[in-house]
Design a protein around this motif. Structure first.
Motif, PDB file in Angstrom:
ATOM      1  N   GLN A   1      -8.935   0.292  -0.808  1.00  0.00           N
ATOM      2  CA  GLN A   1      -9.299  -1.010  -0.268  1.00  0.00           C
ATOM      3  C   GLN A   1     -10.740  -1.059   0.223  1.00  0.00           C
TER       4      GLN A   1
ATOM      5  N   ASP B   1      -6.022  -0.967  -4.726  1.00  0.00           N
ATOM      6  CA  ASP B   1      -5.507  -1.576  -3.508  1.00  0.00           C
ATOM      7  C   ASP B   1      -6.494  -2.638  -3.024  1.00  0.00           C
ATOM      8  N   GLU B   2      -6.156  -3.858  -3.253  1.00  0.00           N
ATOM      9  CA  GLU B   2      -7.016  -4.992  -2.886  1.00  0.00           C
ATOM     10  C   GLU B   2      -8.479  -4.699  -3.183  1.00  0.00           C
TER      11      GLU B   2
ATOM     12  N   THR C   1       0.833  -1.198   0.000  1.00  0.00           N
ATOM     13  CA  THR C   1       0.000   0.000   0.000  1.00  0.00           C
ATOM     14  C   THR C   1       0.870   1.252   0.000  1.00  0.00           C
TER      15      THR C   1
END
Ligand SMILES: Nc1ncnc2c1ncn2[C@@H]1O[C@H](COP(=O)(O)OP(=O)(O)OP(=O)(O)O)[C@@H](O)[C@H]1O
Ligand SMILES: [Mg+2]
Lengths: 392, 209
Positions: free
Chosen positions: A84, A161-162, A43
């Motif tokens: 995320q 991010d994810e 991240t």
């Protein structure tokens, strides 16, 4: 080079090194997946690209331009970003949410409305959803919106991010298809953080493996599977996947039979029957004079039309399923098994017939894969026994 | 009752107007100061404890004492009264605005920044809107305080409905006391009702309870 990270380093107060020294060059159209243990700095790297974090040292260059010299707000509007936790604005409708960046960029109302419709289609959701609020959507639907929001202003570089964390496998897979399609069809460049090795191997053109702020390996998924750089990478990939990967990275050309039975399309039907009889097969592949695959003819059709005086080309079925010799075996296996083909012709880039994959070939392969896995298992039990003996 | 209106009707209207003037000006100033300060505090969290603590201390000064303190500084009249009432209005607005802003989902703020909103855009288009219900309840609380305490402003010659009450107390006339108190109560109720409507309108549709 579209995006270059040069010796990026991030230290937090108290000399906590989150990212040690990351250098990475990314071409337009690449799909880069960062994967690594929790806290390895993925991240942090991502957020240094859009200047949500300032690097302690090192530079980020976009099209050769040092981003630390740009206005961070303007920079971020040019980079799609999917965080995320999705981060949809709860007080804005889906329409307002997905056209937020266009609004910041002062697009006209018509242009924004058109964009909203385009994006909701991209997310594969009905247009009525545009006037709903995020809380009126399911988690998976919200995540779709979060993903397409990143494309609203035609950003070429998308940071994620994810993005598909905490989703069921089916929704996850359809979103993976969505981003893959965007990369392949629209040529977008993705920087994608994930925890899921299968996801990384499936989507990435380049995998970046990180551990404790350091890059362990940067390579294509095939090479990572074939040549893991060190023990950490091996463990992260997992023994099981490495074994499974053996057939998957083998190209079809390596396992096919190289002498397929075929006939040219100008031949007569009796010649075709003769060939079938001699080779003891019930279908023949049909090519033209240059060996380019044209179709397939089976014994039933041959029987029906035998006395018509037509050529093989007249009666063949031209809808023949084929694979390329450099495609990956895993796909072929799935298709042959799922679609119930007895065998599949293999062609080269010029569509010339070069071989055939039969069910028997696949049985051999699966047998070999499972057998070698068994051997490994046996090895382990033997070690176990030895240890037991020592204890005695 | 009727005779009260006949003798005091005109004066009552004047006093109500003064009362509204005192309360609303100080409340308005309170909002103008406290909301931006609270926004600032969310950007400088280290200062937040100190500033909110200071506002709490100011709040605990007895109202009579605070008014009395105003006289040597600002003299008498409506100005010192407005200053004192303004100080009282600060804390609830400051505290609620700060809490409301702090309670905005951090991932929403992260997204706002990440997609390219400037600090100001994030504050105006995201944070204040999402915190609106909490901020408004702080304002309603302040409004009630200010309207109630504005009666004391009469003590330093600022006028308002307090004049009736103090006169009533001095002359032992309960009709004057009631004639001052009841309008204050009604004024507070109406104000709260109107602010409640405003709160409803300011609260984004999707997060209305
Ligand atoms: N604000 C901060 N202050 C101090 N340390 C931090 C801060 N943010 C992150 N870190 C540390 O930096 C390291 C890298 O964090 P980062 O969030 O990049 O990890 P990650 O690889 O994304 O992990 P995950 O997979 O869990 O999301 C971690 O050890 C984390 O504790
Ligand atoms: Mg992370």
């Amino acid at each position: 080079m579209l995006l270059s990270l040069e010796h990026l380093r991030k230290e937090y107060p108290g000399h906590k090194v989150a990212v040690n020294d990351v250098t990475l060059h990314i071409e337009a159209g690449e799909f880069v997946c960062f994967i690594g243990t929790s806290g390895s700095g993925k991240t942090t790297v991502l957020r240094m690209i859009n200047r949500m974090l300032m690097p302690t040292s090192g530079t980020v260059l976009i099209n050769g331009e040092d981003t630390s010299k740009l206005d961070p707000v303007k920079l971020r509007r040019k980079l799609g970003y999917v965080i995320q936790n999705i981060g949809l604005m709860p007080h804005m409708t889906i329409r307002e949410n997905i056209t937020l960046v266009p609004k910041l960029l002062k697009w006209s109302q018509e242009k924004r409305d058109a964009k909203a419709i385009e994006l909701i289609k991209l997310a594969q959701l009905p247009e009525e959803f545009l006037d709903r609020y995020p809380s009126e959507l399911s988690g998976g639907q919200q995540q779709r919106i979060g993903v397409v929001r990143a494309f609203a202003a035609d950003q070429d570089i998308i940071l994620m991010d994810e993005p598909f964390g905490a989703l069921d496998p089916i929704t996850r897979e359809s979103l993976q298809d969505l981003v893959q399609d965007l990369q392949q069809r629209l040529g977008k460049t993705f920087i994608f953080v994930t925890h899921d090795m299968d996801e990384a191997l499936r989507l990435a053109t380049k995998v970046v493996i990180m551990d404790a702020g350091d890059v362990m390996q940067i390579d294509s998924p095939e090479n990572i599977l074939k040549h893991p750089a060190n023990e950490f990478v091996t463990n992260l990939i997992g023994e099981e996947r490495l074994i499974q990967a053996r057939p998957s990275v083998t190209p079809v050309g390596q396992i096919m039979l190289k002498s397929p039975i075929y006939i040219t399309q100008d031949q007569s039907l009796p010649t075709a029957l003769e060939t079938m009889h001699k080779s003891r097969v019930d279908t023949l592949l049909v090519t033209d004079a240059n060996r380019v695959l044209r179709g397939v003819v089976d014994i039933e059709t041959l029987n029906d039309e035998f006395n018509s005086g037509k050529t093989v080309g007249d009666i063949m079925d031209d809808k023949v399923f084929y694979v390329f010799e450099n495609s990956v075996v895993r796909d072929t296996v799935n298709r042959i098994l799922k679609m119930g083909y007895k065998n599949v012709p293999v062609v080269n880039k010029e569509y010339q017939l070069v071989g055939i994959v039969t069910r028997a070939t696949l049985v051999d392969m699966v047998y070999n894969a499972l057998w070698s896995q068994d051997e490994d298992a046996n090895d382990q039990t033997q070690i176990g026994n030895k240890e037991a003996n020592v204890d005695d | 009752m009727i005779s009260f209106f006949q003798t005091n009707g005109a004066e009552l209207l004047v006093k109500i107007w003064q009362h509204i003037y005192l309360s609303f000006v100080s409340l308005g100033l309170g909002i103008i100061v406290a909301v931006p300060v609270a926004v600032g505090l969310t950007r400088a969290k280290k200062l937040a404890g100190f500033v909110i603590g200071l506002a709490s201390v100011l709040q605990t000064i007895p109202s009579m004492a605070l008014l009395a303190l105003m006289i040597p500084i600002f003299g008498i009249g409506s100005f010192p009264a407005i200053v004192a009432l303004f100080i009282y209005s600060l804390l609830p607005i400051l505290r609620n605005t700060y809490i409301g802003l702090n309670n905005v989902d951090p991932s929403v703020l992260d997204a706002a920044k990440g997609i390219g909103m400037s600090n100001m855009q994030s504050i105006m288009q995201v944070e204040l809107k999402l915190a609106a219900p909490v901020i408004m309840s702080g304002i309603r609380l302040s409004a009630t305080f200010v309207i109630a305490w504005a009666t004391l402003a009469s003590y330093i010659g600022a006028g308002g409905l307090g004049d009736f009450i103090f006169n009533g107390l001095n002359l032992y006339r309960s009709d004057l006391i009631l004639g001052g108190s009841i309008p204050v109560i009604i004024l507070a109720l109406i104000t709260d009702y109107i602010l409640g409507k405003i709160e409803y309108l300011l609260t984004p549709k999707s997060i209305r309870a």
